[in-house]
Every structure is written in C-alpha cells, then in structure tokens.
Design a protein around this motif. Structure first.
Motif, PDB file in Angstrom:
ATOM      1  N   UNK A  26       0.841  -1.186   0.000  1.00 37.49           N
ATOM      2  CA  UNK A  26       0.000   0.000   0.000  1.00 37.49           C
ATOM      3  C   UNK A  26       0.881   1.241   0.000  1.00 37.49           C
ATOM      4  N   UNK A  27       0.626   2.122  -0.936  1.00 40.68           N
ATOM      5  CA  UNK A  27       1.421   3.336  -1.058  1.00 40.68           C
ATOM      6  C   UNK A  27       0.687   4.564  -0.525  1.00 40.68           C
ATOM      7  N   UNK A  28      -0.380   4.335   0.196  1.00 45.24           N
ATOM      8  CA  UNK A  28      -1.187   5.462   0.646  1.00 45.24           C
ATOM      9  C   UNK A  28      -0.429   6.404   1.564  1.00 45.24           C
ATOM     10  N   UNK A  29       0.611   5.912   2.224  1.00 43.95           N
ATOM     11  CA  UNK A  29       1.371   6.777   3.133  1.00 43.95           C
ATOM     12  C   UNK A  29       2.614   7.363   2.472  1.00 43.95           C
ATOM     13  N   UNK A  30       2.798   7.073   1.205  1.00 38.28           N
ATOM     14  CA  UNK A  30       3.992   7.517   0.492  1.00 38.28           C
ATOM     15  C   UNK A  30       3.724   8.785  -0.315  1.00 38.28           C
ATOM     16  N   UNK A  31       4.753   9.577  -0.471  1.00 31.74           N
ATOM     17  CA  UNK A  31       4.730  10.635  -1.469  1.00 31.74           C
ATOM     18  C   UNK A  31       4.918   9.985  -2.835  1.00 31.74           C
ATOM     19  N   UNK A  32       4.096  10.421  -3.783  1.00 33.12           N
ATOM     20  CA  UNK A  32       4.181   9.894  -5.144  1.00 33.12           C
ATOM     21  C   UNK A  32       4.656  11.006  -6.070  1.00 33.12           C
ATOM     22  N   UNK A  50       1.713  14.628  -1.952  1.00 31.42           N
ATOM     23  CA  UNK A  50       1.905  14.020  -0.635  1.00 31.42           C
ATOM     24  C   UNK A  50       0.842  12.966  -0.374  1.00 31.42           C
ATOM     25  N   UNK A  51       1.045  12.189   0.680  1.00 28.41           N
ATOM     26  CA  UNK A  51       0.189  11.030   0.921  1.00 28.41           C
ATOM     27  C   UNK A  51      -1.287  11.397   1.048  1.00 28.41           C
ATOM     28  N   UNK A  52      -1.584  12.536   1.634  1.00 31.39           N
ATOM     29  CA  UNK A  52      -2.976  12.913   1.843  1.00 31.39           C
ATOM     30  C   UNK A  52      -3.621  13.502   0.599  1.00 31.39           C
ATOM     31  N   UNK A  53      -2.778  13.878  -0.361  1.00 32.09           N
ATOM     32  CA  UNK A  53      -3.292  14.553  -1.542  1.00 32.09           C
ATOM     33  C   UNK A  53      -3.472  16.041  -1.354  1.00 32.09           C
ATOM     34  N   UNK A  54      -3.219  16.517  -0.137  1.00 31.58           N
ATOM     35  CA  UNK A  54      -3.445  17.927   0.158  1.00 31.58           C
ATOM     36  C   UNK A  54      -2.344  18.822  -0.397  1.00 31.58           C
ATOM     37  N   UNK A  55      -1.154  18.266  -0.601  1.00 30.84           N
ATOM     38  CA  UNK A  55      -0.031  19.080  -1.063  1.00 30.84           C
ATOM     39  C   UNK A  55       0.502  18.541  -2.376  1.00 30.84           C
ATOM     40  N   UNK A  56       0.650  19.442  -3.308  1.00 30.76           N
ATOM     41  CA  UNK A  56       1.231  19.094  -4.602  1.00 30.76           C
ATOM     42  C   UNK A  56       2.279  20.131  -4.973  1.00 30.76           C
ATOM     43  N   UNK A  57       3.242  19.729  -5.773  1.00 29.68           N
ATOM     44  CA  UNK A  57       4.297  20.629  -6.236  1.00 29.68           C
ATOM     45  C   UNK A  57       4.582  20.320  -7.698  1.00 29.68           C
ATOM     46  N   UNK A  97       8.071   7.239  -2.417  1.00 37.41           N
ATOM     47  CA  UNK A  97       9.027   7.237  -1.334  1.00 37.41           C
ATOM     48  C   UNK A  97       8.527   8.008  -0.138  1.00 37.41           C
ATOM     49  N   UNK A  98       9.244   7.892   0.949  1.00 40.16           N
ATOM     50  CA  UNK A  98       9.006   8.720   2.124  1.00 40.16           C
ATOM     51  C   UNK A  98       9.960   9.910   1.968  1.00 40.16           C
ATOM     52  N   UNK A  99       9.422  11.038   1.594  1.00 44.72           N
ATOM     53  CA  UNK A  99      10.223  12.176   1.163  1.00 44.72           C
ATOM     54  C   UNK A  99      10.112  13.315   2.172  1.00 44.72           C
ATOM     55  N   UNK A 100      11.240  13.720   2.758  1.00 42.78           N
ATOM     56  CA  UNK A 100      11.192  14.863   3.684  1.00 42.78           C
ATOM     57  C   UNK A 100      10.833  16.144   2.936  1.00 42.78           C
ATOM     58  N   UNK A 101      10.274  17.060   3.675  1.00 46.63           N
ATOM     59  CA  UNK A 101       9.940  18.351   3.078  1.00 46.63           C
ATOM     60  C   UNK A 101      11.191  18.990   2.504  1.00 46.63           C
ATOM     61  N   UNK A 102      11.043  19.529   1.319  1.00 46.90           N
ATOM     62  CA  UNK A 102      12.163  20.189   0.670  1.00 46.90           C
ATOM     63  C   UNK A 102      12.984  19.304  -0.236  1.00 46.90           C
ATOM     64  N   UNK A 103      12.696  17.999  -0.244  1.00 43.31           N
ATOM     65  CA  UNK A 103      13.493  17.066  -1.043  1.00 43.31           C
ATOM     66  C   UNK A 103      12.671  16.363  -2.111  1.00 43.31           C
ATOM     67  N   UNK A 104      11.514  16.894  -2.417  1.00 43.97           N
ATOM     68  CA  UNK A 104      10.627  16.238  -3.362  1.00 43.97           C
ATOM     69  C   UNK A 104      11.183  16.130  -4.762  1.00 43.97           C
ATOM     70  N   UNK A 105      12.066  16.996  -5.124  1.00 49.02           N
ATOM     71  CA  UNK A 105      12.637  16.976  -6.460  1.00 49.02           C
ATOM     72  C   UNK A 105      13.859  16.097  -6.598  1.00 49.02           C
ATOM     73  N   UNK A 107      15.452  12.775  -7.024  1.00 52.69           N
ATOM     74  CA  UNK A 107      15.088  11.422  -7.461  1.00 52.69           C
ATOM     75  C   UNK A 107      15.695  10.345  -6.564  1.00 52.69           C
ATOM     76  N   UNK A 108      16.844  10.623  -5.989  1.00 47.53           N
ATOM     77  CA  UNK A 108      17.519   9.626  -5.158  1.00 47.53           C
ATOM     78  C   UNK A 108      16.737   9.300  -3.891  1.00 47.53           C
ATOM     79  N   UNK A 109      15.810  10.175  -3.531  1.00 49.29           N
ATOM     80  CA  UNK A 109      15.020   9.977  -2.316  1.00 49.29           C
ATOM     81  C   UNK A 109      13.883   8.983  -2.517  1.00 49.29           C
ATOM     82  N   UNK A 110      13.546   8.695  -3.751  1.00 53.24           N
ATOM     83  CA  UNK A 110      12.423   7.812  -4.032  1.00 53.24           C
ATOM     84  C   UNK A 110      12.903   6.354  -4.083  1.00 53.24           C
ATOM     85  N   UNK A 111      12.211   5.500  -3.368  1.00 46.94           N
ATOM     86  CA  UNK A 111      12.646   4.107  -3.241  1.00 46.94           C
ATOM     87  C   UNK A 111      12.097   3.214  -4.349  1.00 46.94           C
ATOM     88  N   UNK A 112      10.888   3.498  -4.790  1.00 49.67           N
ATOM     89  CA  UNK A 112      10.228   2.630  -5.762  1.00 49.67           C
ATOM     90  C   UNK A 112      10.019   3.396  -7.070  1.00 49.67           C
TER      91      UNK A 112
END
Length: 123
Positions: A26-32, A50-57, A97-105, A107-112
């Motif tokens: 389940x990826x519901x808790x992951x940033x996509x 973000x996981x909730x869908x509330x934040x997009x960039x 991935x589980x991406x900290x704020x500020x690191x969404x861009x 690619x190395x932070x994403x696991x899948x």
C-alpha cells in the motif's frame, strides 16, 4: 511495484492522462512523484503529491498545464497533461518514497520506480 500507463503520441496542444498503478504494497502513506527523461538529458522532476493529496508541487516548466492526483483506495496516481509541447517529449516515470519536506525533487530519495511510459508530442 509501480506500473505506468497512458503514454502515447499526441499533437502539440493536446492532452494525455498517465496512470501509475501500485501493487504489492500500500502506497497510501507515500509521497508519489512523476519524473521524466528526454533523450540525451538527465531525469528531471515533474510533480509530486503528498500522501494525503493535500499538497502538490510542480516544476515551473509544467505548472498550469499538468495536474497530479491520487486515489488511495485504488492505489493509483494520475498525471493529467494538457497543452502539451514538443519539449514535453520524454519517458515519464512514476516513483514513490518517504520524502522529507524540501526534497521532493530529488530522485535519489524515491525508493520505488516504475518502468516508464513514453510520451511523444509532435509539432
């Protein structure tokens, strides 16, 4: 596992919707995120949600033209692309991935990662 679909050939000004279906967990808790890579260029960040869908960039190059959304019940993320330009031509990759704020861009932070889907925009 992430599987993209929806790519194809479209004329400039047209639209496409990409889908990224997750399975195996389940990826519901992951940033996509969506990234893309054009021939001879490095992979670049396109957008994330973000996981909730509330934040997009969005990358500046796609802001106002692309829209990301997710359906956690279906374990699926979508990328609606409008007003496509030839410079949008690339292989588009879905990532999670589980991406900290500020690191969404970063690619190395994403696991899948998915295998990618080709988008070609003709002029």
């Amino acid at each position: 596992q992430l599987v993209e679909s929806g790519g194809g050939l479209v004329q400039a000004g047209g639209s496409l919707r990409l889908s990224c279906a997750a399975s195996g967990r389940t990826f519901s808790s992951y940033t996509m995120g969506w990234f893309r890579q054009a021939p001879g260029k490095e992979r670049e960040f396109v957008t994330l949600i973000r996981w909730s869908g509330a934040s997009t960039y969005y990358a500046d190059s796609v802001k106002g033209r692309f829209s990301i959304s997710r359906d956690n019940a279906k374990n699926t993320v979508y990328l609606q692309m409008s007003s496509l330009k030839p410079e949008d031509t690339a292989i588009y990759y879905c990532a999670a991935g589980i991406i900290p704020a500020g690191f969404g861009g970063d690619a190395a932070r994403y696991k899948y990662w998915g295998q990618g889907t080709q988008v070609t925009v003709s002029s």
